[in-house]
Scaffold this active site. Structure first.
Site, PDB file in Angstrom:
ATOM      1  NE  ARG A 181      40.411  19.027 -70.104  1.00 14.86           N
ATOM      2  CZ  ARG A 181      41.423  19.812 -69.764  1.00 14.86           C
ATOM      3  NH1 ARG A 181      42.212  20.283 -70.695  1.00 14.86           N
ATOM      4  NH2 ARG A 181      41.639  20.140 -68.507  1.00 14.86           N
ATOM      5  NE  ARG A 185      44.011   7.074 -64.793  1.00 11.91           N
ATOM      6  CZ  ARG A 185      43.893   8.098 -63.952  1.00 11.91           C
ATOM      7  NH1 ARG A 185      43.454   7.909 -62.736  1.00 11.91           N
ATOM      8  NH2 ARG A 185      44.246   9.299 -64.346  1.00 11.91           N
ATOM      9  NE  ARG A 287      34.708  22.512 -61.419  1.00 11.03           N
ATOM     10  CZ  ARG A 287      35.834  22.493 -62.122  1.00 11.03           C
ATOM     11  NH1 ARG A 287      36.434  21.346 -62.380  1.00 11.03           N
ATOM     12  NH2 ARG A 287      36.375  23.592 -62.589  1.00 11.03           N
ATOM     13  CG  ASP A 358      45.479  21.296 -68.753  1.00  6.20           C
ATOM     14  OD1 ASP A 358      44.378  21.832 -68.599  1.00  6.20           O
ATOM     15  OD2 ASP A 358      45.635  20.077 -68.961  1.00  6.20           O
TER      16      ASP A 358
HETATM   17  N1  UDP Z   1      33.505  15.669 -67.613  1.00  8.20           N
HETATM   18  C1  UDP Z   1      32.389  14.908 -67.374  1.00  8.20           C
HETATM   19  N2  UDP Z   1      32.105  14.517 -66.099  1.00  8.20           N
HETATM   20  C2  UDP Z   1      32.872  14.874 -65.069  1.00  8.20           C
HETATM   21  C3  UDP Z   1      34.014  15.642 -65.303  1.00  8.20           C
HETATM   22  C4  UDP Z   1      34.322  16.037 -66.591  1.00  8.20           C
HETATM   23  O1  UDP Z   1      31.652  14.586 -68.294  1.00  8.20           O
HETATM   24  O2  UDP Z   1      32.538  14.501 -63.928  1.00  8.20           O
HETATM   25  C5  UDP Z   1      33.801  16.077 -69.020  1.00  8.20           C
HETATM   26  C6  UDP Z   1      33.281  17.488 -69.291  1.00  8.20           C
HETATM   27  O3  UDP Z   1      32.790  17.550 -70.604  1.00  8.20           O
HETATM   28  C7  UDP Z   1      34.547  18.316 -69.169  1.00  8.20           C
HETATM   29  C8  UDP Z   1      35.635  17.385 -69.677  1.00  8.20           C
HETATM   30  O4  UDP Z   1      35.186  16.101 -69.250  1.00  8.20           O
HETATM   31  O5  UDP Z   1      34.496  19.475 -69.926  1.00  8.20           O
HETATM   32  C9  UDP Z   1      36.999  17.694 -69.143  1.00  8.20           C
HETATM   33  O6  UDP Z   1      36.945  17.696 -67.723  1.00  8.20           O
HETATM   34  P1  UDP Z   1      38.070  18.374 -66.826  1.00  8.20           P
HETATM   35  O7  UDP Z   1      37.874  17.900 -65.449  1.00  8.20           O
HETATM   36  O8  UDP Z   1      39.403  18.179 -67.474  1.00  8.20           O
HETATM   37  O9  UDP Z   1      37.666  19.904 -66.893  1.00  8.20           O
HETATM   38  P2  UDP Z   1      38.311  21.161 -66.148  1.00  8.20           P
HETATM   39  O10 UDP Z   1      38.980  20.696 -64.903  1.00  8.20           O
HETATM   40  O11 UDP Z   1      39.255  21.778 -67.155  1.00  8.20           O
HETATM   41  O12 UDP Z   1      37.134  22.013 -65.874  1.00  8.20           O
END
Ligand code: UDP
Length: 378
Positions: A181, A185, A287, A358
């Site tokens: 996911r 870049r 976060r 999503d």
């Molecule tokens: N992830 C990470 N660091 C970050 C953000 C995401 O390691 O700063 C990893 C984490 O395992 C997460 C996955 O990437 O579950 C997918 O992140 P995404 O932002 O797509 O998660 P969502 O927005 O669905 O919570």
């Protein structure tokens, strides 16, 4: 409306008033003249996409975490815009680590800042390729995939801690697909999603889903938990709740993570962006999202920050993220086999298919499933 519903022989039950359920209800009403009763155990529609205006500050809150609508699917994009105005919005996420603040997903700016370089795209690509763990030939889990692609330093700074906090397990227990996911870049595009279309409903997701459900053949009942006996009075059930719950958890519980928040209210601007990730283990939260930045077209004097924590889902908690651990696989297969034996019910959406989907995928699949079901009856 009650008269139509009670006299109709063509009535289906839809369990869950999130995107999946609402889209099916609307499709059946518009394309087949079929009435539906949509039930939801919560006191609001829209499931985990629910948005609500905060009384104290006026900020539109994403009550179950950040939701950005992004898709490459023209059908889905036209569909959603029938029901709401979507304001273009590009999600830009920052990460706080011990060494400072960086841009996510890892992009050329992140790489140059992190390694103190001035790489151009080709140089950065070659450099990162050199960092990758060559001993991993065919990655079989999240950690192997990450180490193969970005090497240990970037992994430790931005991925390992966040993932361990979010999922409550070692990243090597998670599937490769979860890492996939997150893009890497080699340009300065710091947009979190690179989808062609990206935006946020001007009036929030709940208003959008209310518009989808606003049809004379659709009845919605909130605060109503599903019980299997309810299906009896209906032609078919479209079920969007947790798959294991349908079967009364008879083979055990599939693992999900749930999230919860601590609220910070302040004047002005708390963090200057909608989402700041804390990607290392020394900070307990994953976060902070500051929801007024999801609606830059609005202006509010005060602000709300939601500090997000993750934990295992227990009875009574709202399930968010299907973990899909190796240990879930067997259980999932047994529930899917049982589901395959049933007639009169369709399972759809993130919870009922136990997939990390999503919003745009949920809509696309709900449209297809409704279309398929209507066609099969003809
Ligand atoms: N992830 C990470 N660091 C970050 C953000 C995401 O390691 O700063 C990893 C984490 O395992 C997460 C996955 O990437 O579950 C997918 O992140 P995404 O932002 O797509 O998660 P969502 O927005 O669905 O919570």
């Amino acid at each position: 409306m009650a008269a139509i519903l009670s006299s109709s022989r063509e009535r289906v039950l839809i369990v869950g008033a999130g995107f999946s359920g609402a889209v099916v209800a609307r499709f059946l009403a518009e394309h087949a003249g079929i009435a539906s009763l949509v039930i939801d155990e919560r006191p609001h529609i829209a499931g985990n996409c629910h948005t609500e205006r905060d009384e104290a500050t006026g900020v539109m809150l994403h009550k179950y975490g950040p939701h950005i609508f992004n898709t490459d699917n023209e059908t889905v994009w036209s569909y959603i815009r029938r029901f709401t105005e979507i304001v273009p919005y590009r999600h830009r996420v920052k990460a706080t680590i011990d060494r400072g603040i960086f841009s996510l997903p890892v992009n050329l700016h992140t790489l140059n800042q992190f390694f103190g370089k001035r790489f151009n795209p080709a140089e950065a690509r070659a450099f990162v390729a050199g960092l990758g763990d060559k001993s991993v030939a065919n990655p079989s889990n999240f950690e192997e995939q990450a180490l193969q692609l970005i090497g240990v330093d970037l992994y430790q700074a931005f991925i390992y801690g966040y993932t361990k906090k979010q999922w409550g397990c070692e990243p090597r227990e998670l599937p490769v697909s979860t890492f996939s996911r997150l893009p890497i870049r080699f340009d300065y595009d710091d947009s979190y999603h690179r989808s062609h279309y990206s935006g946020i409903p001007r009036d929030g997701y709940t208003a959008c889903i209310a518009n989808i459900l606003d049809h004379e053949l659709i009845e919605v009942k909130l605060c109503t938990s599903f019980e299997s006996a309810m299906s009896a009075g209906f032609q078919h059930t479209f079920y969007t709740g947790p798959l294991d719950a349908w079967f009364g958890y008879s083979h055990g519980r599939l693992s999900y993570r749930t999230v919860f928040w601590e609220r910070i209210e302040a004047a002005g601007d708390l963090q200057g962006c909608s989402q700041m990730n804390y990607t290392q283990l020394d900070v307990p939260h994953t976060r902070i999202h500051e929801d007024k930045h999801f609606a830059p077209w609005e202006s509010h004097e005060r602000t709300v920050g939601l500090v997000e924590f993750s934990k295992e889902t227990g009875p009574g908690d709202t399930p968010f993220y299907p973990k899909r651990l190796a240990s879930d696989k067997e259980l999932l297969e047994s529930y899917l086999a049982m589901a395959g034996e049933l007639s009169g019910v369709s399972f759809l959406g993130r919870l009922a298919t136990y997939r990390y989907m999503d919003m745009h995928q949920a809509i696309a699949e709900a449209l297809l499933e409704a279309e398929r079901w209507v066609a099969a009856r003809r």
